[in-house]
Design an enzyme around this catalytic site. Structure first.
Site, PDB file in Angstrom:
ATOM      1  CG  HIS A   1      -3.919  -4.190  -3.739  1.00  0.00           C
ATOM      2  ND1 HIS A   1      -4.066  -3.119  -4.596  1.00  0.00           N
ATOM      3  CD2 HIS A   1      -2.760  -3.977  -3.057  1.00  0.00           C
ATOM      4  CE1 HIS A   1      -3.033  -2.295  -4.434  1.00  0.00           C
ATOM      5  NE2 HIS A   1      -2.234  -2.791  -3.513  1.00  0.00           N
TER       6      HIS A   1
ATOM      7  CG  ASP B   1       3.342  -2.814  -2.261  1.00  0.00           C
ATOM      8  OD1 ASP B   1       2.365  -2.123  -2.561  1.00  0.00           O
ATOM      9  OD2 ASP B   1       3.270  -3.788  -1.484  1.00  0.00           O
ATOM     10  CG  ASP B   2       3.403   0.713   0.200  1.00  0.00           C
ATOM     11  OD1 ASP B   2       2.691   1.722   0.099  1.00  0.00           O
ATOM     12  OD2 ASP B   2       2.968  -0.453   0.092  1.00  0.00           O
TER      13      ASP B   2
ATOM     14  CD  GLU C   1       0.148  -7.570  -0.108  1.00  0.00           C
ATOM     15  OE1 GLU C   1       1.209  -7.059   0.285  1.00  0.00           O
ATOM     16  OE2 GLU C   1      -0.920  -6.919  -0.190  1.00  0.00           O
TER      17      GLU C   1
END
Length: 344
Positions: free
Chosen positions: A208, A289-290, A211
């Protein structure tokens, strides 16, 4: 193919329906983050654990911002105690993936949440998840592979334990290693030892970056950890030198547009840089993502991009082929998935 400058937002409902029904490849899905809230509430009730504070009145997850989201995420994860719990979670997550036409998915798994970083416990959790995934592939037609992630805000020492778990269980199902968590804590290079361990075990690497932090974070992930994929990476957009570096090195971005908009990284989908990055030659892919946390799905992601940027079936075919090329699975799996894409 249409000239890129001629593309207009797609509004035709029949075409939008065709786009929504396309088979899809997803590379950026947090395993626990895919847990339907009803599943977590039911599990908490069974275990007599009170986590009512993490839900809104309508039953959805409740949080204020990204950092509160991390707290809620960990609270939701706290009711997942046993390998059987994670096997049930796997089935629930893949049911949602299958409903959305996903034919191949890679999910982020953390040994910190599956046995507290203990290798013996991790093996038990991983076996339960894998068995559930194999059953789902037979019954639902969606193929799942695992990518171990260390948690950045847990620190470099715990990351080493996660990397050891990954290295000891690397194979045809556990195919990658990466890092998730709070991007504001520490530096990418702090975790180089763990990434080197995973690389030596034959695992493919992602992290990651970009972001929340800016272009330099993306550059550091590529240069300091030598990853081949970046989770998100969209904050590279303001620095064209970094954008061009991504394109030149063939780094694939696991882009999650709906997540970025929901969390306020961008005010609206039209303001998101995914289309610019693609036109600039960066390899971009689309993921959720989630999804239940961010009120999205792969179908919704596709529809949003079609309406915002005029992405049509040709572009989504390109996006899926890019994702499959960047997938960490073996050649035989890719060939099987490609047949499903081509049949569409």
């Amino acid at each position: 193919m249409k000239d890129e400058d001629e593309r207009r937002p797609i509004t035709d409902e029949e075409q939008l329906d065709r786009i929504a029904r396309l088979p899809k490849v997803e590379l950026h899905l947090h395993f626990e983050g895919g847990a339907p809230p009803a599943f977590i509430r039911g599990l908490a009730k069974q275990k007599k654990v009170d986590i009512a504070r993490i839900f809104n009145e309508d039953g959805s997850y409740a949080y204020r911002d990204f950092w509160h989201f991390l707290e809620v995420y960990e609270a939701a994860t706290s009711v997942l105690k046993t390998p059987e719990d994670f096997a049930r979670l796997c089935t629930a997550v893949l049911e949602e993936s299958a409903k959305n036409g996903v034919v191949y998915s890679e999910t982020f798994l953390s040994p910190d949440f599956c046995g507290g970083g203990d290798l013996g416990a991790w093996r038990e959790y991983l076996q339960a998840i894998r068995e559930a995934a194999e059953a789902a592939e037979r019954d639902m037609g969606v193929t799942l592979r695992g990518v171990v992630t260390c948690i950045r805000h847990f620190g470099p020492e715990k990351a080493k334990r996660a990397a050891l778990c990954a290295a000891e269980t690397a194979g045809d199902w556990l195919v990658g290693f990466g890092m998730a968590g709070d991007e504001k804590q520490g530096k990418q290079r702090d975790f180089a030892y763990s990434f080197d361990m995973a690389r030596e075990a034959g695992l493919r690497l992602t992290s990651h970056a970009g972001e929340w932090n800016g272009p330099q974070e993306v550059r550091e992930a590529v240069e300091d950890l030598r990853v081949e994929r970046i989770g998100h990476g969209v904050r590279a957009a303001p620095d064209l030198a970094v954008v061009d570096m991504l394109a030149e090195r063939g780094i694939t971005l696991e882009v999650c547009p709906g997540s970025n908009v929901f969390l306020g990284v961008y005010p609206a989908l039209r303001a998101h840089p995914i289309d610019m990055l693609r036109k600039r030659g960066v390899k971009v892919t689309v993921s959720t993502d989630d999804p239940p946390f961010f009120h999205t799905s792969m179908r919704q992601e596709y529809l949003g991009l079609a309406r915002a940027f005029g992405w049509d079936e040709e572009i989504f075919a390109e996006i899926n082929r890019t994702a499959l090329d960047a997938a960490f699975c073996d050649a035989a799996t890719k060939e099987a998935v490609l047949k499903k894409l081509e049949q569409a």
